[in-house]
Enzyme design. Structure first.
Site, mmCIF file in Angstrom:
data_model
loop_
_atom_site.group_PDB
_atom_site.id
_atom_site.type_symbol
_atom_site.label_atom_id
_atom_site.label_comp_id
_atom_site.label_asym_id
_atom_site.label_seq_id
_atom_site.Cartn_x
_atom_site.Cartn_y
_atom_site.Cartn_z
ATOM 1 C CG ASN A 60 34.188 42.681 44.340
ATOM 2 O OD1 ASN A 60 33.441 42.105 45.074
ATOM 3 N ND2 ASN A 60 33.966 43.977 43.465
ATOM 4 C CE LYS A 107 32.008 42.803 40.437
ATOM 5 N NZ LYS A 107 31.867 43.655 39.064
ATOM 6 C CG HIS A 118 33.013 48.167 42.787
ATOM 7 N ND1 HIS A 118 31.873 47.981 41.693
ATOM 8 C CD2 HIS A 118 33.755 47.342 42.630
ATOM 9 C CE1 HIS A 118 32.304 47.269 40.699
ATOM 10 N NE2 HIS A 118 33.395 46.638 41.360
ATOM 11 C CD GLU A 166 29.496 45.956 39.864
ATOM 12 O OE1 GLU A 166 29.501 45.294 40.959
ATOM 13 O OE2 GLU A 166 30.058 45.410 38.978
ATOM 14 C CD GLU A 192 37.107 47.437 39.674
ATOM 15 O OE1 GLU A 192 37.450 46.343 39.452
ATOM 16 O OE2 GLU A 192 36.422 48.020 40.171
ATOM 17 N N GLY A 233 32.937 43.268 33.855
ATOM 18 C CA GLY A 233 31.692 42.395 33.500
ATOM 19 C C GLY A 233 31.359 42.203 32.279
ATOM 20 C CB SER A 236 36.889 41.994 31.378
ATOM 21 O OG SER A 236 35.675 42.168 31.473
HETATM 22 P P1 13P Z 1 34.971 41.629 36.456
HETATM 23 O O1 13P Z 1 36.395 40.988 36.806
HETATM 24 O O2 13P Z 1 33.924 40.567 36.560
HETATM 25 O O3 13P Z 1 34.820 42.319 35.035
HETATM 26 O O4 13P Z 1 34.602 42.801 37.574
HETATM 27 C C1 13P Z 1 35.480 43.756 37.910
HETATM 28 C C2 13P Z 1 35.107 44.390 39.116
HETATM 29 O O5 13P Z 1 34.148 45.119 39.148
HETATM 30 C C3 13P Z 1 35.916 44.021 40.453
HETATM 31 O O6 13P Z 1 35.807 44.713 41.470
#
Ligand code: 13P
Length: 263
Positions: free
Chosen positions: A25, A27, A106, A108, A178, A184, A223
């Site tokens: 992903n 982003k 997601h 976010e 997640e 992150g 992470s």
């Molecule tokens: P990270 O691997 O950067 O923590 O992000 C996880 C994520 O949100 C994948 O969709």
């Protein structure tokens, strides 16, 4: 103990059931240059599936010319198939461009773009109607975990979708756990916590639908890095990863895919 888990996880009969899946992903990151790297340098182990979710603008770059060997999709779609929704993209358009999946719900999107469980369920259905595989993301906040309600919160997110769709359709989706506090942050869930939540989701699905839950892949995200991936994938109910930051580096991402293969 570890050998027993690995045997259960990768033995030929379970292997057939749930091939490990690793999804990148990106982003709001990526470039034509990164697309080029994912076309020429991506190494997919034979017993692993790899999917890439770039910003939608780069979907075509990944599938045209000498296409990437991974399957490609997007990070979000609108719930309607067409209309006056400036700036949005539809599931059918993703399909039209050769995409095969969309991430849905997601955290976010839920927090920064105020997507409710209901909107997430509508998007899930829009994907199914357009024959895109939805990758449904669920996860709890740190406060919810500390309050001891993580399992309830996460199951409610799944249940909202299950309520609106035929379980047989749900069975063709992918689920991604997640935990929000792990995204992150560099703080990864312990393998035991991930296994506990994945096992819970699988048994709740078996208890509340006609599905056995055994066919559904449940990915872990938050992470994921080279140094924590092997302990996570060794868990019986962790079927792969949804990788954010580490998917922007083809070398790290290749290593994570290799670890997911168990070899
Ligand atoms: P990270 O691997 O950067 O923590 O992000 C996880 C994520 O949100 C994948 O969709």
């Amino acid at each position: 103990m570890l050998l027993a888990i690995l045997w259960t996880r990768f033995a030929p009969w379970t292997f057939q059931l749930r091939t490990p899946l690793v999804i990148a992903n990106w982003k709001l990151q990526g470039s034509r240059d990164l697309c080029g790297k994912f076309k020429s340098e991506l190494r997919i182990p034979s017993n692993v599936e790899v999917w890439i979710a770039p910003p939608a603008l780069y979907l075509d770059s990944l599938v045209s010319g000498q296409p990437t060997s991974a399957k490609v999709g997007v990070q979000n779609v609108h719930f309607d198939e067409a209309g006056a929704y400036t700036g949005e993209i539809a599931a059918g358009m993703v399909r039209d461009l050769g995409g095969i999946f969309s991430i849905v719900g997601h955290s976010e999107r839920r927090t920064l773009f105020h997507e409710t469980d209901q909107v997430v369920a509508q998007k899930f259905l829009a994907c199914c109607e357009a024959e895109l595989t939805p990758v449904l993301c669920v996860g709890e906040t740190l406060d919810q975990r500390e309050e001891g309600i993580a399992k309830e919160v996460v199951w409610n997110q799944v249940a909202e979708v299950l309520e609106k769709c035929d379980p047989a359709v749900f069975g063709r989706a992918q689920l991604a756990y997640e935990p929000i506090w792990a995204i992150g942050t560099g703080v990864v869930a312990t393998p035991e916590d991930a296994e506990d939540m994945h096992g819970h989701l699988r048994s709740m699905i078996a208890d509340s639908t006609v599905l056995t839950g055994e066919e559904l892949r449940i990915l872990y995200g938050g992470s994921v890095k080279i140094d924590n991936a092997s302990q996570l994938i060794a868990q019986a109910n962790v079927d792969g990863f949804l990788v954010g930051g580490a998917s922007l580096d083809i070398v790290q991402f290749n290593s994570i895919c290799q670890i997911a293969s168990g070899n």
